[in-house]
Scaffold this active site. Structure first.
Site, PDB file in Angstrom:
ATOM      1  N   ASP A  67      58.796  72.509  11.555  1.00 30.50           N
ATOM      2  CA  ASP A  67      58.812  73.863  12.115  1.00 30.50           C
ATOM      3  C   ASP A  67      59.448  74.871  11.176  1.00 30.50           C
ATOM      4  O   ASP A  67      60.028  74.512  10.147  1.00 30.50           O
ATOM      5  CB  ASP A  67      59.536  73.866  13.478  1.00 30.50           C
ATOM      6  CG  ASP A  67      60.839  73.077  13.461  1.00 30.50           C
ATOM      7  OD1 ASP A  67      61.364  72.804  12.363  1.00 30.50           O
ATOM      8  OD2 ASP A  67      61.332  72.725  14.546  1.00 30.50           O
ATOM      9  N   ASP A 136      67.829  70.645  24.957  1.00 29.91           N
ATOM     10  CA  ASP A 136      66.872  70.757  26.071  1.00 29.91           C
ATOM     11  C   ASP A 136      65.758  69.720  25.954  1.00 29.91           C
ATOM     12  O   ASP A 136      64.771  69.776  26.690  1.00 29.91           O
ATOM     13  CB  ASP A 136      66.279  72.177  26.126  1.00 29.91           C
ATOM     14  CG  ASP A 136      65.528  72.550  24.852  1.00 29.91           C
ATOM     15  OD1 ASP A 136      65.483  71.726  23.905  1.00 29.91           O
ATOM     16  OD2 ASP A 136      64.971  73.669  24.795  1.00 29.91           O
ATOM     17  N   HIS A 138      63.871  69.261  23.236  1.00 30.42           N
ATOM     18  CA  HIS A 138      62.757  69.618  22.352  1.00 30.42           C
ATOM     19  C   HIS A 138      62.693  68.697  21.138  1.00 30.42           C
ATOM     20  O   HIS A 138      63.706  68.164  20.686  1.00 30.42           O
ATOM     21  CB  HIS A 138      62.798  71.101  21.938  1.00 30.42           C
ATOM     22  CG  HIS A 138      63.877  71.505  21.001  1.00 30.42           C
ATOM     23  ND1 HIS A 138      64.521  72.730  21.073  1.00 30.42           N
ATOM     24  CD2 HIS A 138      64.449  70.878  19.946  1.00 30.42           C
ATOM     25  CE1 HIS A 138      65.411  72.814  20.103  1.00 30.42           C
ATOM     26  NE2 HIS A 138      65.398  71.713  19.405  1.00 30.42           N
ATOM     27  N   GLU A 143      59.316  73.247  23.125  1.00 30.26           N
ATOM     28  CA  GLU A 143      60.287  73.481  24.189  1.00 30.26           C
ATOM     29  C   GLU A 143      59.757  72.961  25.536  1.00 30.26           C
ATOM     30  O   GLU A 143      58.548  72.731  25.683  1.00 30.26           O
ATOM     31  CB  GLU A 143      60.561  74.986  24.302  1.00 30.26           C
ATOM     32  CG  GLU A 143      61.168  75.617  23.046  1.00 30.26           C
ATOM     33  CD  GLU A 143      62.649  75.304  22.849  1.00 30.26           C
ATOM     34  OE1 GLU A 143      63.126  74.231  23.258  1.00 30.26           O
ATOM     35  OE2 GLU A 143      63.334  76.148  22.250  1.00 30.26           O
TER      36      GLU A 143
HETATM   37  P1  PGA Z   1      70.572  69.355  15.490  1.00 32.96           P
HETATM   38  O1  PGA Z   1      69.211  69.940  16.026  1.00 32.96           O
HETATM   39  O2  PGA Z   1      70.191  68.217  14.585  1.00 32.96           O
HETATM   40  O3  PGA Z   1      71.193  70.486  14.709  1.00 32.96           O
HETATM   41  O4  PGA Z   1      71.355  68.915  16.671  1.00 32.96           O
HETATM   42  C1  PGA Z   1      68.275  69.076  16.569  1.00 32.96           C
HETATM   43  C2  PGA Z   1      67.123  69.855  17.114  1.00 32.96           C
HETATM   44  O5  PGA Z   1      67.310  70.978  17.610  1.00 32.96           O
HETATM   45  O6  PGA Z   1      65.995  69.332  17.059  1.00 32.96           O
END
Ligand code: PGA
Length: 240
Positions: A67, A136, A138, A143
């Protein structure tokens, strides 16, 4: 699904790096799907170490990232292209021309998304996809939704994602509110998937995602249907 609980962030990172390295050794010209965020930093550090020692060769590897923030260009130090360059690509012998991150500033975002999927398809799909998980649930920036969205697409970020990612910005108002993300089609089409997560703050979502119902409100739960997924979780955070 293999669900592996480990005792430290360092072990989680080493295991994930070992699985990726094994894939590169097995297939030197493999296509690896990569993720940003705090979680994969240890994995990338381990891959860099093995590359520097001469034990792991990225010269024929292609990478596709999950992304990119909408509206940020590669020179912006908050962009995911910048993150990948500084945390991995600048330190290994990968050909940068073979590294792909969605273009968050494309004039025609729909065309960019379609081209991103077409490129992955032309590569024959992703051999191994590394994922983190958001608070959440994702994966990439897919999302919680009423359905699992298949193609690469532009997405509005959830308030909880903006809040979680604000730690990287001076102020929450600077966090982009939308992004371009690989969809569930390319992720579920990957031949192998590794999902890594650390910290007690991820415990609840990990239980929901991997031991609860398959539900688009918990996007990572779709991985329960993937034939070759390895989940590595530790409650611990990195030793500073
Ligand atoms: P993080 O993010 O590794 O910074 O916890 C994970 C994500 O949002 O996919």
């Amino acid at each position: 699904m293999r669900y592996i609980k480990v005792d430290s962030y360092e072990i989680m990172s080493r295991k994930a790096a070992a699985i990726i390295a094994a894939e590169i050794v097995r297939k030197p010209n493999c296509v690896i799907g990569l993720a940003t965020g705090s979680t994969p930093l240890g994995t990338y550090a381990q891959l860099i170490e093995w590359n520097k020692k001469g034990d792991l060769d990225f010269s024929e590897v292609t990478s596709v990232n999950l992304d990119e923030y909408y509206g940020l260009d590669a020179s912006n130090d908050q962009s995911y292209r910048y993150f990948m360059n500084t945390n991995l690509f600048d330190h290994i012998n990968i050909d940068k021309a073979n590294t792909y991150v969605p273009n968050g500033i494309a004039d025609d975002i729909d065309a960019e998304c379609a081209a991103y999927d077409k490129r992955i398809e032309d590569f024959g799909g992703i051999d191994i996809q590394l994922l983190g998980i958001g608070p959440d649930g994702h994966i990439g920036f897919n999302e919680p939704d009423t359905c699992f969205v298949k193609p690469t697409h532009k997405v509005t970020l959830d308030a909880s994602t903006i809040e979680a990612n604000s730690r990287f910005f001076n102020d929450i108002s600077e966090v982009p509110t939308s992004a371009v993300t690989m969809g569930m089609g390319a992720i579920m089409g990957a031949k192998k998937v590794i999902l890594i997560a650390n910290g007690l703050n991820k415990k609840e979502i990990m239980e929901k995602a991997f031991f609860g119902p398959i539900d688009p409100q918990v996007p990572a739960s779709i991985l329960q249907l993937h034939p070759d997924v390895t989940v590595i979780y530790t409650e611990k955070n990195p030793v500073k």
